[in-house]
Design an enzyme around this catalytic site. Sequence first.
Site, PDB file in Angstrom:
ATOM      1  N   ILE A 108       7.834  -1.717  -1.084  1.00 55.11           N
ATOM      2  CA  ILE A 108       8.122  -1.856   0.344  1.00 55.11           C
ATOM      3  C   ILE A 108       8.251  -3.319   0.737  1.00 55.11           C
ATOM      4  CG2 ILE A 108       5.669  -1.764   1.007  1.00 55.11           C
ATOM      5  CD1 ILE A 108       8.786  -0.451   2.952  1.00 55.11           C
ATOM      6  N   GLU A 166       2.995   5.259   4.598  1.00 56.58           N
ATOM      7  CA  GLU A 166       1.596   5.584   4.316  1.00 56.58           C
ATOM      8  C   GLU A 166       1.250   5.276   2.874  1.00 56.58           C
ATOM      9  OE1 GLU A 166       1.540   8.047   1.920  1.00 56.58           O
ATOM     10  OE2 GLU A 166       3.698   8.322   2.221  1.00 56.58           O
ATOM     11  N   GLY A 307       6.685   6.993  -1.082  1.00 58.52           N
ATOM     12  CA  GLY A 307       5.932   6.718   0.142  1.00 58.52           C
ATOM     13  C   GLY A 307       6.059   5.249   0.508  1.00 58.52           C
ATOM     14  N   GLU A 308       5.003   4.703   1.102  1.00 63.85           N
ATOM     15  CA  GLU A 308       4.949   3.292   1.499  1.00 63.85           C
ATOM     16  C   GLU A 308       5.908   2.944   2.639  1.00 63.85           C
ATOM     17  OE1 GLU A 308       5.631   0.648  -1.786  1.00 63.85           O
ATOM     18  OE2 GLU A 308       4.145   1.619  -3.074  1.00 63.85           O
ATOM     19  N   GLY A 309       6.682   3.902   3.133  1.00 61.32           N
ATOM     20  CA  GLY A 309       7.709   3.593   4.114  1.00 61.32           C
ATOM     21  C   GLY A 309       9.010   3.146   3.491  1.00 61.32           C
TER      22      GLY A 309
END
Length: 343
Positions: A108, A166, A307-309
């Site tokens: 990210i 997240e 994830g992680e955006g």
Amino acid sequence: MSDPIPSADPLDDLRALIRGAPGPDRGAVAAARARDAELTKPAGSLGRLEEIVEWLAAWQGRTPPAIHHPLVAVFAANHGVAERGVSAYPASVTKQMVANFAAGGAAINQICIAEDISLKVFELALDVPTPDITVADAFDRTGFVATVAFGMEAISGGIDLLCLGEMGIANTTVAAAVHYALYGGSAEDWVGRGTGVDDEGLARKRAAVEAAVARLDGERDGLEVLRHVGGREIAAMAGAILAARHQRIPVIVDGYVTTAAAAALHAIDPHAIDHCLFSHLSVEPGHRRVLERLGVKPLLDLGLRLGEGTGAALAAGIVKSAVRIHAGMATFSSAGVSERGVH
């Protein structure tokens, strides 16, 4: 006029905020549509990019819409259910990855650099996981409302586009429990391999989701579902989505776990997530199902499951391009182009 008396149940106050959220600015949409009709291109030729501009105008309440201060907000939390062997990684990895974010070493970080987007990571009591949802509620009522409120307060600072992400070992298990509780079916419909569990881990994960949702006894209120079987990052993201709506900040939702926060709000009011764009289709098998339930079409399908955006940040790059095209492209009159010549 005196201020309204708060409800005895703080969840009722949240429901009132959800149902009382402002709607779209239809005047801004009409103005964006009128400008689009004057741009030097055939009508509709930019497809979803034109829809994105109208969506931004509707929820920012201005034309042309603009993105000057986009933010990726990553909420990190730990879950007691991780102790049941539902993930390929131990819970300690959550804190290690938060440190990696801070050091600039995660995926990210690189996407935010490439797309010129700010990044903030919010830790939610990583040393104190929520209880194991197979045997106990994730939150008491006070703790749940406080966590939602934390998410609401986290997006202050003048941002004009919010991308949600997240981090939390075992949170695909928690997200699957939320979706299963909201929509029914079977645990198998909603449980995927997450971080890459083997067949035995997948069986443990399904069993955990079954046990967690069985405790709900059919409860489908979105906030109660989050309180019973959610996690801190999901509750905080629900708060961020809600606060963004009241502040007229459009939201880009990431993947399967982030979608659980949106789904809980949608269960209270189907219009509660109209200001959200869903960035991508995760390879988690339940993600397609929940997006269909929400009636939304993801922007990207890249086989992501990190994830992680990451998906939200990539989608933000497309959104920024759509805004730039709309604001910077010449009109027929300014360019001296015949309208008939491009249709």
